[in-house]
Design a protein around this motif. Structure first.
Motif, PDB file in Angstrom:
ATOM      1  N   ALA A  85       0.837  -1.209   0.000  1.00  0.00           N
ATOM      2  CA  ALA A  85       0.000   0.000   0.000  1.00  0.00           C
ATOM      3  C   ALA A  85       0.872   1.260   0.000  1.00  0.00           C
ATOM      4  O   ALA A  85       0.566   2.231  -0.702  1.00  0.00           O
ATOM      5  N   TYR A  86       1.960   1.244   0.753  1.00  0.00           N
ATOM      6  CA  TYR A  86       2.862   2.405   0.793  1.00  0.00           C
ATOM      7  C   TYR A  86       3.479   2.640  -0.590  1.00  0.00           C
ATOM      8  O   TYR A  86       3.460   3.764  -1.100  1.00  0.00           O
ATOM      9  N   SER A  88       2.417   1.810  -3.438  1.00  0.00           N
ATOM     10  CA  SER A  88       1.422   2.207  -4.433  1.00  0.00           C
ATOM     11  C   SER A  88       0.746   3.530  -4.048  1.00  0.00           C
ATOM     12  O   SER A  88      -0.276   3.890  -4.613  1.00  0.00           O
ATOM     13  N   ARG A  89       1.320   4.206  -3.059  1.00  0.00           N
ATOM     14  CA  ARG A  89       0.867   5.537  -2.597  1.00  0.00           C
ATOM     15  C   ARG A  89      -0.542   5.527  -2.003  1.00  0.00           C
ATOM     16  O   ARG A  89      -1.233   6.533  -2.000  1.00  0.00           O
ATOM     17  N   ARG A  90      -0.970   4.386  -1.470  1.00  0.00           N
ATOM     18  CA  ARG A  90      -2.268   4.306  -0.799  1.00  0.00           C
ATOM     19  C   ARG A  90      -2.128   4.388   0.721  1.00  0.00           C
ATOM     20  O   ARG A  90      -3.126   4.440   1.425  1.00  0.00           O
ATOM     21  N   ARG A  92       0.089   6.341   3.916  1.00  0.00           N
ATOM     22  CA  ARG A  92       1.021   7.399   4.288  1.00  0.00           C
ATOM     23  C   ARG A  92       1.655   7.170   5.648  1.00  0.00           C
ATOM     24  O   ARG A  92       2.685   7.750   5.949  1.00  0.00           O
TER      25      ARG A  92
END
Length: 180
Positions: A85-86, A88-90, A92
Motif C-alpha cells: 500500500a505504501y 502504491s501511494r495508498r 502514508r
C-alpha cells in the motif's frame, strides 16, 4: 531465499529449531519497488525491514533477540500488505507496531523521532541532533540512521542531508519520489 531454503538453514544453524512450532521471530522476504527487503516480526512488532542479506539478519536476530527464528508468512503478511500500500501511494503512515531492539539506545531515540516526521516532509541531521541536545553530533546521528534496522517503515529516508542511505542512493531517491 525461499521458505524451503530458510527452513533448511534453520535446521542446520538453530539449536532450538523445531519444525511445526511457531517461531518467536518470524522472518521472510518482501519483493517490491526497492527490490528485496528482509522482514522480521517479534511479538512486539516489526524488528527488521532491511536491505541486508538474510544470513546477516538471521545472525543478528539470533544473537540479539534470541528464541526461535523461522518462517511464518501469516505473521509477515500484514507488513507486506502495508508495504504494498505504501509503495502504491495508498498508505502514508504505517500502523504495524515497530520493535527497535536491534538498534542502539542512541539510535532508538533518533529513529523514534523520525517516525514523527510526517509523510512527504523532511528534516535534517542538525535538527535531530539539536532536538536530542547534541547539535554537534552530526556524524553520530547519520551513523545511527544508517544503521536503521526497520528501513522504510521507520522513515530515516526523510532525513535528507545524510551522506548515505542503507539501501543506497537509488532506493533513497525512489522513496522520496513516492512521498512527493
Amino acid at each position: 531465499m525461499s521458505a524451503g531454503d530458510l527452513e533448511a538453514l534453520l535446521r542446520v544453524t538453530s539449536a532450538t529449531y523445531r519444525a511445526g512450532r511457531p517461531p518467536d521471530v518470524a522472518v521472510g522476504t518482501y519483493e517490491g519497488a526497492l527490490g528485496r527487503l528482509v522482514l522480521a516480526v517479534t511479538a512486539k512488532g516489526v524488528v527488521a525491514c532491511s536491505f541486508e542479506d538474510e544470513h546477516t539478519i538471521f545472525e543478528r536476530l539470533t544473537r540479539v533477540v534470541g528464541g526461535l527464528v523461522g518462517p511464518d508468512a501469516r505473521r509477515l503478511d500484514p507488513v507486506r500488505r502495508e508495504l504494498d500500500a505504501y509503495f502504491s501511494r495508498r498508505l502514508r503512515a504505517f500502523t504495524t507496531p515497530v520493535d527497535l531492539q536491534l538498534a542502539t539506545p542512541f539510535a532508538r531515540t533518533l529513529l523514534q523521532m523520525t517516525m514523527a516526521v510526517p509523510y512527504g516532509t523532511s528534516t535534517t541531521t542538525a535538527d535531530l541532533g539539536a532536538r536530542i541536545g547534541r547539535p554537534q553530533a552530526l556524524r553520530a546521528v547519520g551513523n545511527a540512521l544508517n544503521a536503521n534496522p526497520v528501513c522504510v517503515i521507520v522513515p530515516c529516508h526523510r532525513v535528507r542531508d545524510r551522506e548515505s542511505y542503507p539501501g543506497g542512493t537509488t532506493a533513497l531517491e525512489r522513496l522520496l519520489r513516492i512521498e512527493g
